[in-house]
Design a protein around this motif. Structure first.
Motif, PDB file in Angstrom:
ATOM      1  N   GLY A   1       0.790  -1.223   0.000  1.00 30.85           N
ATOM      2  CA  GLY A   1       0.000   0.000   0.000  1.00 30.85           C
ATOM      3  C   GLY A   1       0.820   1.268   0.000  1.00 30.85           C
ATOM      4  O   GLY A   1       0.296   2.341   0.310  1.00 30.85           O
ATOM      5  N   LEU A   2       2.092   1.193  -0.355  1.00 29.91           N
ATOM      6  CA  LEU A   2       2.974   2.365  -0.278  1.00 29.91           C
ATOM      7  C   LEU A   2       2.595   3.436  -1.294  1.00 29.91           C
ATOM      8  O   LEU A   2       2.691   4.632  -1.024  1.00 29.91           O
ATOM      9  N   GLY A   3       2.146   3.016  -2.472  1.00 30.83           N
ATOM     10  CA  GLY A   3       1.811   3.973  -3.506  1.00 30.83           C
ATOM     11  C   GLY A   3       3.043   4.574  -4.152  1.00 30.83           C
ATOM     12  O   GLY A   3       4.173   4.159  -3.886  1.00 30.83           O
ATOM     13  N   GLN A   4       2.823   5.581  -4.991  1.00 33.80           N
ATOM     14  CA  GLN A   4       3.946   6.220  -5.688  1.00 33.80           C
ATOM     15  C   GLN A   4       3.811   7.743  -5.667  1.00 33.80           C
ATOM     16  O   GLN A   4       4.212   8.433  -6.585  1.00 33.80           O
ATOM     17  N   SER A   5       3.244   8.245  -4.576  1.00 34.04           N
ATOM     18  CA  SER A   5       3.077   9.688  -4.411  1.00 34.04           C
ATOM     19  C   SER A   5       4.388  10.311  -3.919  1.00 34.04           C
ATOM     20  O   SER A   5       5.387   9.622  -3.698  1.00 34.04           O
ATOM     21  N   HIS A   6       4.387  11.642  -3.734  1.00 38.91           N
ATOM     22  CA  HIS A   6       5.573  12.306  -3.168  1.00 38.91           C
ATOM     23  C   HIS A   6       5.875  11.737  -1.796  1.00 38.91           C
ATOM     24  O   HIS A   6       7.050  11.516  -1.439  1.00 38.91           O
ATOM     25  N   TRP A   7       4.837  11.506  -0.995  1.00 35.36           N
ATOM     26  CA  TRP A   7       5.033  10.892   0.332  1.00 35.36           C
ATOM     27  C   TRP A   7       5.700   9.520   0.189  1.00 35.36           C
ATOM     28  O   TRP A   7       6.628   9.197   0.920  1.00 35.36           O
ATOM     29  N   SER A   8       5.241   8.742  -0.774  1.00 32.54           N
ATOM     30  CA  SER A   8       5.784   7.395  -0.992  1.00 32.54           C
ATOM     31  C   SER A   8       7.264   7.456  -1.339  1.00 32.54           C
ATOM     32  O   SER A   8       8.079   6.692  -0.785  1.00 32.54           O
ATOM     33  N   HIS A   9       7.620   8.350  -2.263  1.00 40.86           N
ATOM     34  CA  HIS A   9       9.019   8.474  -2.673  1.00 40.86           C
ATOM     35  C   HIS A   9       9.892   8.897  -1.487  1.00 40.86           C
ATOM     36  O   HIS A   9      10.995   8.353  -1.300  1.00 40.86           O
ATOM     37  N   ASP A  10       9.438   9.841  -0.691  1.00 41.42           N
ATOM     38  CA  ASP A  10      10.219  10.311   0.453  1.00 41.42           C
ATOM     39  C   ASP A  10      10.433   9.191   1.469  1.00 41.42           C
ATOM     40  O   ASP A  10      11.550   8.997   1.968  1.00 41.42           O
ATOM     41  N   VAL A  11       9.370   8.466   1.772  1.00 38.51           N
ATOM     42  CA  VAL A  11       9.467   7.368   2.733  1.00 38.51           C
ATOM     43  C   VAL A  11      10.406   6.276   2.202  1.00 38.51           C
ATOM     44  O   VAL A  11      11.252   5.748   2.935  1.00 38.51           O
ATOM     45  N   PHE A  12      10.256   5.939   0.936  1.00 34.95           N
ATOM     46  CA  PHE A  12      11.111   4.903   0.332  1.00 34.95           C
ATOM     47  C   PHE A  12      12.584   5.268   0.471  1.00 34.95           C
ATOM     48  O   PHE A  12      13.416   4.442   0.874  1.00 34.95           O
ATOM     49  N   LYS A  13      12.933   6.498   0.126  1.00 37.64           N
ATOM     50  CA  LYS A  13      14.336   6.923   0.188  1.00 37.64           C
ATOM     51  C   LYS A  13      14.883   6.841   1.605  1.00 37.64           C
ATOM     52  O   LYS A  13      16.033   6.424   1.819  1.00 37.64           O
ATOM     53  N   GLN A  14      14.064   7.206   2.590  1.00 36.67           N
ATOM     54  CA  GLN A  14      14.525   7.160   3.981  1.00 36.67           C
ATOM     55  C   GLN A  14      14.779   5.714   4.413  1.00 36.67           C
ATOM     56  O   GLN A  14      15.791   5.407   5.048  1.00 36.67           O
ATOM     57  N   VAL A  15      13.855   4.827   4.082  1.00 35.09           N
ATOM     58  CA  VAL A  15      14.009   3.425   4.484  1.00 35.09           C
ATOM     59  C   VAL A  15      15.239   2.815   3.835  1.00 35.09           C
ATOM     60  O   VAL A  15      15.991   2.056   4.471  1.00 35.09           O
ATOM     61  N   MET A  16      15.485   3.132   2.577  1.00 37.46           N
ATOM     62  CA  MET A  16      16.589   2.512   1.857  1.00 37.46           C
ATOM     63  C   MET A  16      17.958   2.975   2.355  1.00 37.46           C
ATOM     64  O   MET A  16      18.981   2.357   2.040  1.00 37.46           O
ATOM     65  N   LYS A  17      17.993   4.034   3.136  1.00 33.05           N
ATOM     66  CA  LYS A  17      19.261   4.488   3.719  1.00 33.05           C
ATOM     67  C   LYS A  17      19.683   3.638   4.908  1.00 33.05           C
ATOM     68  O   LYS A  17      20.853   3.673   5.306  1.00 33.05           O
ATOM     69  N   THR A  18      18.764   2.895   5.484  1.00 36.83           N
ATOM     70  CA  THR A  18      19.077   2.123   6.678  1.00 36.83           C
ATOM     71  C   THR A  18      19.778   0.826   6.314  1.00 36.83           C
ATOM     72  O   THR A  18      19.692   0.332   5.188  1.00 36.83           O
ATOM     73  N   ASP A  19      20.454   0.245   7.290  1.00 35.73           N
ATOM     74  CA  ASP A  19      21.162  -1.021   7.093  1.00 35.73           C
ATOM     75  C   ASP A  19      20.334  -2.201   7.596  1.00 35.73           C
ATOM     76  O   ASP A  19      20.824  -3.325   7.672  1.00 35.73           O
ATOM     77  N   VAL A  20      19.082  -1.957   7.911  1.00 31.13           N
ATOM     78  CA  VAL A  20      18.208  -3.017   8.422  1.00 31.13           C
ATOM     79  C   VAL A  20      17.766  -3.914   7.261  1.00 31.13           C
ATOM     80  O   VAL A  20      17.534  -3.442   6.148  1.00 31.13           O
ATOM     81  N   LEU A  21      17.614  -5.209   7.527  1.00 29.52           N
ATOM     82  CA  LEU A  21      17.150  -6.154   6.519  1.00 29.52           C
ATOM     83  C   LEU A  21      15.736  -5.777   6.072  1.00 29.52           C
ATOM     84  O   LEU A  21      14.870  -5.494   6.901  1.00 29.52           O
ATOM     85  N   LYS A  22      15.512  -5.809   4.750  1.00 30.92           N
ATOM     86  CA  LYS A  22      14.239  -5.348   4.208  1.00 30.92           C
ATOM     87  C   LYS A  22      13.606  -6.403   3.319  1.00 30.92           C
ATOM     88  O   LYS A  22      14.275  -6.976   2.457  1.00 30.92           O
ATOM     89  N   VAL A  23      12.295  -6.617   3.502  1.00 32.89           N
ATOM     90  CA  VAL A  23      11.495  -7.407   2.578  1.00 32.89           C
ATOM     91  C   VAL A  23      10.738  -6.398   1.724  1.00 32.89           C
ATOM     92  O   VAL A  23       9.951  -5.602   2.245  1.00 32.89           O
ATOM     93  N   ILE A  24      10.965  -6.418   0.409  1.00 36.47           N
ATOM     94  CA  ILE A  24      10.406  -5.379  -0.463  1.00 36.47           C
ATOM     95  C   ILE A  24       9.437  -6.007  -1.449  1.00 36.47           C
ATOM     96  O   ILE A  24       9.763  -6.975  -2.149  1.00 36.47           O
TER      97      ILE A  24
END
Length: 506
Positions: free
Chosen positions: A331-354
Motif C-alpha cells: 500500500g505504499l503507492g507512488q506519491s511524493h510521500w511514498s518516494h520520500d518514505v522509500f528513500k529514507q528506508v533505503m538508507k538504513t542497514d536493516v534487513l528489508k522485505v520489499i
C-alpha cells in the motif's frame, strides 16, 4: 507429484540439455542400451495407462518422427498385445523406413508394423471417439512454436474431454522453461522419463502437465550421480526445524520487531494484511508506519499492533532504529510521500522485505544490496529488469537469476511454480492454488516472511519457508472453493503452519 522411491532425486530439476547428453551415459552405466531404454520408457508409460484405463479401452496413440514417437509405438504395441483397442495416428503416416533400420524410433515403428499395426494421418484422429489419447508427438527437444497439422491436432485434443497422457512433456511445451510459445497439449497426465525437467513445474506448464509422474526407467540413480543440478524443488519436509520450538521463558523482545512501511490514503488494506500476517507468523512486536490519514483505520484493524502516522523524516527515524526487519511496500503507492518514505528506508542497514510499490520504486532508484529480499510477481519483475511481462514469462529461470545479479538481493519470483535464488541456492515451489488469484495475497507473503525474519530465521530460509507456507495456506483456504477465497482467509492456516501443523501433508 508422484515419483520414484528416491525422494531426493525426484526433487532434482534438470535442464533438457543434460537429459539429451546424459541419458545414454547413465544407461550404459546400468548396462542398458538405448534400445532397451526406449523399451523401458514405453513399458513405464503403458504401466501408467493400464492403471487408469483397463482393457479393452479404446486408445489413440499419436506419434511423431523422433524418439518420443518411438516411445508411442511401443505403448501402442504393448496395449494391443494386452487387449486394448488401439489406433495409431502418425505425423507422417506410412512413411518408408530406411533399410537397414538404424534408429531406435524406427525399430519401434517397424515392430508395430510387423505386429500388423497400421498408421493413419494425424488429423484423422477424432479425440472424442477414444477413451484416452496418448501424446507422443514431440519430446523435450522442441523449443519453438508448433506449426501446420500439429496445431490443428492440439486444438482438437484440447477442445475434447478425452483424457490425454503425454510422454515426457506435453507437445508444444518447452520443457526447459515451462513456456508454451504457441499451441500446446493440455495433458491430464505427464510421464516424465529418466529425470524431472525443470520447466514442467513452473509458468504455463502448470496448466499443461496435469498430474506429473516421474519414471526413472532404472537409470535415475546413475543419472543423478553423473549430472549435477543447481535447481531443486522444495517440499515441506526440507524445512526441518528452521523454526524451532520456543523456550518456555521467552518474551516478545526475543521474537523480533517488524516495521511495516506503507499504507497511503486509499491503500490501507494492504498494510493491514501484512501487519496481521506478521503477527500470525509469530513476530514479537509489529509496528506500522503509514500515512497519517489512514492511521486510525489501520490501528482499528488490529489492536495488537503499534500504528504510527508518518509525515516526515523526523517521525520515521525512531521507528527505523527500533526495527529488526522492515517490510517495505504494501500500500505504499507512488506519491511524493511514498518516494520520500522509500528513500529514507533505503538508507538504513536493516534487513528489508520489499514488495508491491516498494519494488516499483526500486525500479526507479536502482540499489544493489544484500540486505534486501525481493518478492516480485512477473509484472514487477519486468519493471525491475526494464523488460516486458511476456519476456519474463518466456524464461522465468533466467529472469530470477538476472534479478539476483542486478540487485544483489535474495529473490522470489512469484507465480505458478515460484522460483527463488537465495544464499541457499536455487529453488522451485510448485505448491499453491488458483484460489490465490485475488488481491492481498502478496501482502500476506510480505508479512509472513518478515515475521519469520524477526524470529531470527536466516534470510534465505525465511524466504523459502514463507513462500512454501503461504502456498500451502492458500491450498487449505481454497478447499472451500477456488472462487471467493480472500487473502485474510489464509491467516488461520499460516498460524497453524508456523507452529508445525500440516507441514508434512505433501
Amino acid at each position: 507429484m508422484k515419483n520414484t522411491d528416491n525422494n531426493y532425486f525426484s526433487n532434482c530439476l534438470y535442464r533438457v540439455e543434460q537429459l539429451q547428453q546424459g541419458e545414454e551415459k547413465a544407461a550404459k552405466a546400468c548396462s542398458m542400451t538405448m534400445t532397451q531404454l526406449m523399451s523401458a520408457a514405453g513399458k513405464a508409460v503403458f504401466k501408467q495407462l493400464k492403471q487408469r484405463f483397463p482393457a479393452p479401452a479404446n486408445i489413440a496413440v499419436c506419434c511423431g518422427e523422433g524418439n518420443n514417437g518411438g516411445d508411442g509405438y511401443i505403448v501402442a504395441r504393448l496395449a494391443q498385445e494386452a487387449g486394448y483397442q488401439v489406433q495409431v495416428f502418425a505425423l507422417k503416416p506410412n512413411a518408408e523406413l530406411p533399410k537397414p533400420v538404424e534408429s531406435d524410433a524406427h525399430r519401434a515403428r517397424s515392430a508395430w508394423r510387423e505386429q500388423g499395426g497400421r498408421e493413419k494421418a494425424l488429423l484423422d484422429c477424432a479425440p472424442e471417439q477414444f477413451d484416452v489419447v496418448v501424446d507422443a508427438l514431440f519430446g523435450v527437444g522442441l523449443n519453438r512454436a508448433l506449426e501446420g497439422d500439429p496445431v490443428i491436432w492440439v486444438q482438437r485434443v484440447n477442445a475434447s474431454t478425452t483424457p490425454v497422457i503425454s510422454i515426457d512433456v506435453p507437445s508444444g511445451l518447452n520443457a526447459d522453461n515451462g513456456h508454451a510459445p504457441g499451441a500446446a497439449v493440455r495433458a491430464h497426465l505427464t510421464v516424465s522419463l529418466v529425470a524431472l525437467k525443470r520447466g514442467l513445474l513452473t509458468g504455463q506448464a502448470q496448466d499443461h502437465i496435469g498430474e506429473l509422474v516421474l519414471e526413472d526407467l532404472g537409470v535415475g540413480e546413475s543419472f543423478q550421480q553423473q549430472n549435477e543440478t543447481d535447481w531443486f524443488r522444495v517440499d515441506s519436509g526440507a524445512l526441518g526445524d528452521w523454526l524451532p520450538v520456543r523456550p518456555r521463558c521467552t518474551h516478545k523482545g526475543e521474537q523480533g520487531h517488524v516495521l511495516i512501511v506503507g499504507g497511503q490514503p486509499g491503500m490501507s488494506g494492504a498494510v493491514i494484511l501484512a501487519m496481521q500476517s506478521a503477527l500470525r507468523a509469530g513476530a514479537g512486536k509489529v509496528s506500522v508506519a503509514c500515512h497519517p490519514e489512514v492511521q486510525a483505520i489501520v490501528a482499528a484493524a488490529q489492536p495488537e499492533a503499534m500504528v504510527h502516522g508518518i509525515r516526515d523524516e523526523e517521525s520515521l527515524q525512531p521507528l527505523l532504529r527500533q526495527a529488526s526487519v522492515i517490510a517495505l511496500g504494501p500500500g505504499l503507492g507512488q506519491s511524493h510521500w511514498s518516494h520520500d518514505v522509500f528513500k529514507q528506508v533505503m538508507k538504513t542497514d536493516v534487513l528489508k522485505v520489499i514488495d508491491a510499490d516498494g519494488l516499483n520504486l526500486l525500479a526507479s532508484y536502482p540499489i544493489r544490496s544484500a540486505k534486501m529480499l525481493l518478492t516480485p510477481h512477473p509484472g514487477e519483475a519486468a519493471r525491475l529488469l526494464k523488460t516486458t511481462t511476456g519476456e519474463i514469462a518466456e524464461d522465468r529461470f533466467a529472469a530470477t537469476l538476472q534479478l539476483r545479479e542486478k540487485y544483489g538481493a535474495q529473490v522470489l519470483l512469484k507465480g505458478a511454480g515460484s522460483l527463488l535464488v537465495t544464499d541457499r541456492g536455487k529453488s522451485l515451489i510448485d505448491r499453491g492454488s488458483p484460489a490465490m488469484a485475488s488481491g492481498g495475497m502478496g501482502d500476506l507473503l510480505t508479512g509472513l516472511v518478515s515475521g519469520l525474519l524477526a524470529q531470527k530465521m536466516a534470510p534465505a530460509q525465511a524466504l523459502i519457508a514463507g513462500a512454501l507456507w503461504h502456498a500451502m495456506a492458500g491450498e487449505e483456504a481454497g478447499k472451500e472453493g477456488e472462487r471467493g477465497t480472500l487473502a485474510s482467509d489464509l491467516l488461520p492456516y499460516i498460524r497453524r503452519l508456523v507452529n508445525g501443523y500440516g507441514r508434512d501433508d505433501d
